[in-house]
Design a protein around this motif. Structure first.
Motif, PDB file in Angstrom:
ATOM      1  N   TRP A  81      48.202  30.149  36.861  1.00  0.00           N
ATOM      2  CA  TRP A  81      47.397  29.877  38.055  1.00  0.00           C
ATOM      3  C   TRP A  81      47.555  30.957  39.109  1.00  0.00           C
ATOM      4  O   TRP A  81      46.641  31.195  39.896  1.00  0.00           O
ATOM      5  N   ILE A 110      34.626  28.996  41.207  1.00  0.00           N
ATOM      6  CA  ILE A 110      35.942  29.517  41.602  1.00  0.00           C
ATOM      7  C   ILE A 110      36.575  28.612  42.657  1.00  0.00           C
ATOM      8  O   ILE A 110      37.744  28.218  42.546  1.00  0.00           O
ATOM      9  N   PHE A 159      35.700  37.420  44.020  1.00  0.00           N
ATOM     10  CA  PHE A 159      34.906  36.914  45.146  1.00  0.00           C
ATOM     11  C   PHE A 159      34.526  38.041  46.101  1.00  0.00           C
ATOM     12  O   PHE A 159      33.358  38.220  46.456  1.00  0.00           O
ATOM     13  N   ASP A 184      30.838  31.528  42.568  1.00  0.00           N
ATOM     14  CA  ASP A 184      31.772  31.283  43.677  1.00  0.00           C
ATOM     15  C   ASP A 184      32.100  29.801  43.813  1.00  0.00           C
ATOM     16  O   ASP A 184      33.251  29.434  44.106  1.00  0.00           O
ATOM     17  N   TYR A 240      46.129  27.248  48.295  1.00  0.00           N
ATOM     18  CA  TYR A 240      45.090  27.164  47.266  1.00  0.00           C
ATOM     19  C   TYR A 240      43.929  26.294  47.742  1.00  0.00           C
ATOM     20  O   TYR A 240      42.755  26.635  47.548  1.00  0.00           O
ATOM     21  N   GLY A 262      40.110  27.559  48.391  1.00  0.00           N
ATOM     22  CA  GLY A 262      39.001  26.981  47.630  1.00  0.00           C
ATOM     23  C   GLY A 262      37.937  26.367  48.518  1.00  0.00           C
ATOM     24  O   GLY A 262      36.738  26.575  48.305  1.00  0.00           O
ATOM     25  N   VAL A 322      45.090  33.418  37.945  1.00  0.00           N
ATOM     26  CA  VAL A 322      43.749  32.932  38.256  1.00  0.00           C
ATOM     27  C   VAL A 322      43.437  33.090  39.748  1.00  0.00           C
ATOM     28  O   VAL A 322      42.349  33.532  40.124  1.00  0.00           O
ATOM     29  N   TYR A 323      44.397  32.752  40.587  1.00  0.00           N
ATOM     30  CA  TYR A 323      44.205  32.848  42.040  1.00  0.00           C
ATOM     31  C   TYR A 323      43.942  34.284  42.458  1.00  0.00           C
ATOM     32  O   TYR A 323      43.006  34.566  43.221  1.00  0.00           O
ATOM     33  N   LEU A 328      40.053  26.229  42.291  1.00  0.00           N
ATOM     34  CA  LEU A 328      41.194  26.340  43.205  1.00  0.00           C
ATOM     35  C   LEU A 328      41.491  24.998  43.883  1.00  0.00           C
ATOM     36  O   LEU A 328      42.666  24.628  44.054  1.00  0.00           O
ATOM     37  N   TYR A 380      42.873  36.989  40.669  1.00  0.00           N
ATOM     38  CA  TYR A 380      41.622  37.597  40.203  1.00  0.00           C
ATOM     39  C   TYR A 380      40.388  36.829  40.672  1.00  0.00           C
ATOM     40  O   TYR A 380      39.291  37.392  40.725  1.00  0.00           O
ATOM     41  N   SER A 381      40.551  35.571  41.034  1.00  0.00           N
ATOM     42  CA  SER A 381      39.429  34.825  41.630  1.00  0.00           C
ATOM     43  C   SER A 381      39.066  35.411  42.983  1.00  0.00           C
ATOM     44  O   SER A 381      37.885  35.632  43.289  1.00  0.00           O
TER      45      SER A 381
END
Length: 220
Positions: free
Chosen positions: A93, A74, A104, A71, A33, A37, A96-97, A78, A99-100
Motif C-alpha cells: 500500500w 485512485i 495524479f 482519479d 490516506y 483520497g 500504491v500510495y 485510498l 505511485y497513485s
C-alpha cells in the motif's frame, strides 16, 4: 460607529482545529490516506460538470473524462485502504500510495499540455505555471524512493501552520477592532449618562428656583 461581530472567535477556533489536525496527521497514517483520497475524489467530482459544459471538442471531453474516472478510482482505493485498515498488513500500500499520487499530478499536467499544444486550448500564465509545478511534483514523487505518507503529513502540517497563522492573525485584528468598538460603546454610554445627569441637575435647579419664587412674599 461601526459594529463588529464575533467572526474573530470562529477564526481562532478554526486556527486551533487546523493546527491540531496538522499535528495529528504525523502520527496517524490512516488519516493521511483518507484525507488524500477524499481530496482527490472531491477535486475530480467538482470538475466534471464545468469541464463537460465548457470544452468545445469532443476528444477533449473524452480525455478529461477518462482522467477524472481514473482519479476517482485512485481516490476510492485510498479511502478504502484507510477505512478498512489495510495499511499495516502489507507494504504494497505504500507503493500504491506513492505511485497513485505520482500518476495524479503527472496525468493532470499531461492532459493540460495535450489540450494546449495539440488542440489549441487557450490558457493563462498562472494556470500554465501551476501545471509545470504539477508535472514536476509527479516526477519527483515517482523517483523519490523515500516518499511516503509521512512526507505528505509534513507538507500538510506546514500548510496547517501557515493557515493557522493567517487565521490567528486575522482573528487577532478582528478581536482588536471588536475591543475598540466596545471601548467606543462604553465611552459613548458614559458621555450619554453624563449628559443626562447634567440635564437632570439643571431641571432640579429650575424646580428649586420656581419653588423659591413661589414662597417669596408679594408686596401689594
Amino acid at each position: 460607529m461601526k459594529k463588529y461581530g464575533y467572526g474573530w472567535l470562529l477564526k481562532f477556533v478554526l486556527a486551533a482545529i487546523l493546527l491540531g489536525v496538522g499535528i495529528y496527521l504525523i502520527f496517524e497514517k490512516e488519516v493521511v490516506y483518507l484525507i488524500t483520497g477524499v481530496a482527490i475524489v472531491i477535486f475530480s467530482l467538482f470538475r466534471v460538470v464545468p469541464l463537460m459544459k465548457t470544452l468545445n471538442k469532443e476528444v477533449l471531453r473524452t480525455i478529461n473524462l477518462i482522467e477524472i474516472l481514473i482519479d476517482l478510482v485512485i481516490g476510492g482505493v485510498l479511502i478504502y485502504v484507510a477505512v478498512a485498515d489495510k495499511i499495516d498488513t502489507s507494504s504494497i500500500w505504500n507503493f500504491v500510495y506513492r505511485y497513485s499520487l505520482a500518476f495524479f499530478f503527472y496525468a493532470r499536467a499531461l492532459v493540460f499540455f495535450t489540450s494546449v499544444v495539440f488542440f489549441e486550448e487557450k490558457t493563462e500564465v498562472p494556470k500554465f505555471v501551476a501545471h509545470i509545478i504539477s508535472i514536476t511534483v509527479g516526477s519527483i514523487i515517482a523517483v523519490w524512493e523515500g516518499f511516503d505518507h509521512v512526507t505528505v503529513a509534513l507538507l500538510i502540517l506546514i500548510i496547517s501552520f501557515i493557515g493557522a497563522a493567517y487565521l490567528g492573525y486575522d482573528g487577532f485584528n478582528g478581536y482588536k477592532k471588536y475591543r475598540n468598538f466596545q471601548l467606543e460603546l462604553q465611552e459613548g454610554k458614559r458621555a450619554a449618562d453624563g449628559e443626562r445627569t447634567q440635564k437632570e441637575i439643571e431641571a432640579d435647579l429650575d424646580v428649586v428656583i420656581d419653588e423659591k419664587e413661589e414662597d417669596r412674599p408679594t408686596v401689594n
